[in-house]
Design an enzyme around this catalytic site. Sequence first.
Site, PDB file in Angstrom:
ATOM      1  N   GLU A   1      -2.650  12.465  -6.823  1.00  0.00           N
ATOM      2  CA  GLU A   1      -1.767  11.327  -6.572  1.00  0.00           C
ATOM      3  C   GLU A   1      -2.635  10.250  -5.942  1.00  0.00           C
ATOM      4  O   GLU A   1      -3.194  10.440  -4.873  1.00  0.00           O
ATOM      5  CB  GLU A   1      -0.615  11.727  -5.647  1.00  0.00           C
ATOM      6  CG  GLU A   1       0.489  10.686  -5.568  1.00  0.00           C
ATOM      7  CD  GLU A   1       0.193   9.616  -4.532  1.00  0.00           C
ATOM      8  OE1 GLU A   1      -0.027   8.462  -4.946  1.00  0.00           O
ATOM      9  OE2 GLU A   1       0.161   9.919  -3.337  1.00  0.00           O
TER      10      GLU A   1
ATOM     11  N   CYS B   1       2.444   4.942  -0.225  1.00  0.00           N
ATOM     12  CA  CYS B   1       1.934   4.718  -1.585  1.00  0.00           C
ATOM     13  C   CYS B   1       2.997   4.169  -2.533  1.00  0.00           C
ATOM     14  O   CYS B   1       2.671   3.491  -3.502  1.00  0.00           O
ATOM     15  CB  CYS B   1       1.327   6.003  -2.148  1.00  0.00           C
ATOM     16  SG  CYS B   1       2.454   7.405  -2.118  1.00  0.00           S
TER      17      CYS B   1
END
Length: 233
Positions: free
Chosen positions: A14, A49
């Site tokens: 990720e 994020c």
Amino acid sequence: HLKSIAGRKHVLLELGGNAACIVHEDADNLAHVAAKICASAFNYAGQVCIKTQRLYVHRAIADRLLTEIAARAKSYEPQDPKSTTTTIGPMIDERAAKRVEQWIEQARAGGAEALTSGPRVNNRLPATVLRFDGSGHGLPIVDEEVFGPVLTVHTYGALDEALEMAGNTRYGLQAGLFTDSLSRTREAFDRLDVGAHIVNDVPSTRVDAMPYGGRRDSGLGREGVPYAIEEMT
């Protein structure tokens, strides 16, 4: 870099994002939308994020929504992270805060209008809302992951224009769309190359059981209990 040194090993990565949120003219309850967007953009000093970084607003409702957002953003002053009432604390270090401050200055020099802003104090930055006349592409605060308490705002006339600007990025973690139209929702789902498309909520909406992961430079594979098991076995 980790992928490059992993060789043939299977990895799940990720890698961050640059999330866009679109608010169309048929969105319901703009005060509620503004509250959602501000929390998504500024909580944790924007160090998330899947925070809302780029906001695309239909011109018919832009002034009303931005009035709500600016008023709320001004209340996001950096405070002690140990306090239970704090919503925006310090950034991870002064170097990170200086980088975001520099990106803000570059954007303002490039013509962006600061609807809210304030001075940096060491590693603390207040919430900043920057309104652009156009896409703003070419500036790092639009093109890269800011990972700070900044929201860029862009207006559009047709959904096609919003999807074009929102999709013009090398990242693809999550995106959000506020609309009352199922056909517009489906069009966004078809055109935005992201790991998850959130309907009538912000890109930072996530629960652990959801399939979670990025497209393009935002990662490889999926998280979420069954998905992670399948990825790693």
